[in-house]
Scaffold this motif. Structure first.
Motif, mmCIF file in Angstrom:
data_model
loop_
_atom_site.group_PDB
_atom_site.id
_atom_site.type_symbol
_atom_site.label_atom_id
_atom_site.label_comp_id
_atom_site.label_asym_id
_atom_site.label_seq_id
_atom_site.Cartn_x
_atom_site.Cartn_y
_atom_site.Cartn_z
ATOM 1 N N ARG A 1 -4.561 -1.385 1.569
ATOM 2 C CA ARG A 1 -4.688 -1.046 2.992
ATOM 3 C C ARG A 1 -5.997 -1.590 3.562
ATOM 4 N NH1 ARG A 1 -3.462 3.950 2.508
ATOM 5 N NH2 ARG A 1 -5.473 4.906 2.842
ATOM 6 N N SER B 1 0.837 -1.200 0.000
ATOM 7 C CA SER B 1 0.000 0.000 0.000
ATOM 8 C C SER B 1 0.878 1.258 0.000
ATOM 9 C CB SER B 1 -0.896 -0.028 1.238
ATOM 10 O OG SER B 1 -1.467 1.214 1.465
ATOM 11 N N GLU B 2 1.925 1.229 0.831
ATOM 12 C CA GLU B 2 2.848 2.380 0.876
ATOM 13 C C GLU B 2 3.539 2.568 -0.466
ATOM 14 O OE1 GLU B 2 5.738 2.168 4.063
ATOM 15 O OE2 GLU B 2 4.136 1.637 5.437
ATOM 16 N N GLU C 1 2.575 1.694 -3.460
ATOM 17 C CA GLU C 1 1.652 2.183 -4.492
ATOM 18 C C GLU C 1 1.378 3.678 -4.285
ATOM 19 O OE1 GLU C 1 0.054 0.345 -7.024
ATOM 20 O OE2 GLU C 1 1.255 -1.394 -6.510
ATOM 21 N N THR C 2 1.162 4.069 -3.027
ATOM 22 C CA THR C 2 0.857 5.477 -2.745
ATOM 23 C C THR C 2 2.058 6.364 -3.081
ATOM 24 O OG1 THR C 2 -0.542 4.688 -0.958
ATOM 25 C CG2 THR C 2 -0.073 7.020 -0.971
ATOM 26 N N ASP C 3 3.268 5.918 -2.704
ATOM 27 C CA ASP C 3 4.478 6.692 -3.026
ATOM 28 C C ASP C 3 4.655 6.803 -4.531
ATOM 29 O OD1 ASP C 3 4.978 7.003 -0.402
ATOM 30 O OD2 ASP C 3 6.587 5.531 -0.266
ATOM 31 N N GLU D 1 -2.814 4.485 -8.959
ATOM 32 C CA GLU D 1 -1.843 4.011 -7.950
ATOM 33 C C GLU D 1 -2.321 4.352 -6.531
ATOM 34 O OE1 GLU D 1 0.180 1.948 -8.884
ATOM 35 O OE2 GLU D 1 0.771 2.413 -10.927
ATOM 36 N N PHE D 2 -2.919 5.557 -6.365
ATOM 37 C CA PHE D 2 -3.472 5.901 -5.041
ATOM 38 C C PHE D 2 -4.584 4.927 -4.670
ATOM 39 C CE2 PHE D 2 -1.919 10.399 -5.890
ATOM 40 C CZ PHE D 2 -0.915 10.331 -4.963
ATOM 41 N N ARG D 3 -5.421 4.566 -5.656
ATOM 42 C CA ARG D 3 -6.530 3.638 -5.401
ATOM 43 C C ARG D 3 -5.975 2.255 -5.030
ATOM 44 N NH1 ARG D 3 -9.922 0.440 -8.309
ATOM 45 N NH2 ARG D 3 -8.629 0.686 -10.155
ATOM 46 N N ARG E 1 2.381 9.334 -5.949
ATOM 47 C CA ARG E 1 2.851 10.696 -5.673
ATOM 48 C C ARG E 1 3.905 11.110 -6.709
ATOM 49 N NH1 ARG E 1 4.174 9.801 -0.268
ATOM 50 N NH2 ARG E 1 1.986 9.642 0.276
ATOM 51 N N GLY F 1 -3.217 1.721 -3.490
ATOM 52 C CA GLY F 1 -2.754 1.858 -2.099
ATOM 53 C C GLY F 1 -3.913 1.661 -1.136
ATOM 54 N N VAL F 2 -5.065 2.278 -1.457
ATOM 55 C CA VAL F 2 -6.255 2.171 -0.580
ATOM 56 C C VAL F 2 -6.763 0.728 -0.573
ATOM 57 C CG1 VAL F 2 -8.652 2.915 -0.311
ATOM 58 C CG2 VAL F 2 -6.892 4.582 -0.913
#
Ligand SMILES: [Fe+2]
Ligand SMILES: [Fe+2]
Length: 254
Positions: free
Chosen positions: A80, A39-40, A42-44, A72-74, A47, A76-77
């Motif tokens: 998580r 998750s981290e 994907e979120t990074d 990618e943010f999705r 960004r 991460g969610v």
């Protein structure tokens, strides 16, 4: 053209490691930790791709990068939320299991991404290889997750997006560099290879350093310990009588 391929098959290396991946993902605690780490990542990655959308001067790339970053943010969610759902049914142990991170990485390698100063073609080549690597890994992870259908469904959904990312980056690379896109891909491949070698070399250096220190501890220290003990045995115990006049010097003890 490569971009016409609808799905990416896992690489031979990832397929070869399938039994290892199956074992790593079989433990619930390990699965939770890995999903949180993914998750981290994907979120990074999202960004960084958002930053790529800011710096590119190509309007089409900007729009595609924005959609990519949102995906990618999705992801991460999704990772998580799945980790949280697993935690609810199986609370974390105080003694965490072996994680095997170097065996089952997030697959992207997006942590190596440096957006500023990169040309559109270098960025697209890097992203294409990263997404291809992620698609290969996630295909294997989805296939070994038969014992956990909800986590398998998460990988299935994300894999669909990663395949799209892999394909659009190659199509766009061929658009912005019609003649030299293969050269950019090779350069990006060599750069990934070099970074993988550096990671491996750093890991090996750590292992060798620990081994050398352990050998030194068991081979070099015992003679010194023995000499120190022998010297201690020869030392007179209690007060020692010092001959008159011997302690008058200010630059020696006796
Ligand atoms: Fe992703
Ligand atoms: Fe992706």
């Amino acid at each position: 053209m490569d971009s016409a391929r609808p799905h990416e098959r896992p690489t031979a290396f990832d397929r070869m490691l399938t039994p290892v991946h199956r074992w790593v993902w079989s433990d619930t605690e390990r699965r939770v930790q890995k999903l949180l780490r993914f998750s981290e990542t994907e979120t990074d990655g999202g960004r960084d791709i958002l930053r790529a959308a800011e710096v590119t001067s190509d309007p089409l790339l900007r729009r595609l990068y924005l959609e990519h970053a949102i995906d990618e943010f999705r992801h991460g969610v999704l990772f998580r939320h799945r980790a949280a759902a697993l935690l609810k049914v199986s609370p974390s142990r105080s003694n965490p299991a072996f994680q095997g991170d170097w065996l089952t990485s997030g697959g992207h390698g997006l942590d190596d991404l440096q957006v500023d100063g990169e040309s559109d073609s270098d960025m697209l080549a890097f992203l294409h290889l990263s997404e291809k690597s992620a698609a290969s890994r996630f295909t294997v992870y989805r296939d070994v997750m038969r014992h956990d259908p909800p986590t398998r469904a998460v990988f299935e959904e994300i894999l669909h997006d990663e395949t799209f990312h892999m394909n659009y980056t190659l199509t766009q690379l061929a658009r912005v560099e019609p003649k030299r896109h293969r050269r950019h891909l090779w350069r990006a491949r060599l750069s990934r290879l070099w970074k993988a070698y550096l990671r491996l070399a750093t890991g090996l250096a750590g292992i060798l350093g620990s081994m050398l220190l352990t050998i030194q501890y068991f081979v070099l220290l015992p003679p010194f310990a023995w000499l120190a003990k022998r010297a201690a045995r020869r030392e007179l115990s209690g007060w020692t009588i010092v001959s008159p006049g011997a302690s008058e010097s200010l630059d020696r003890q006796y």
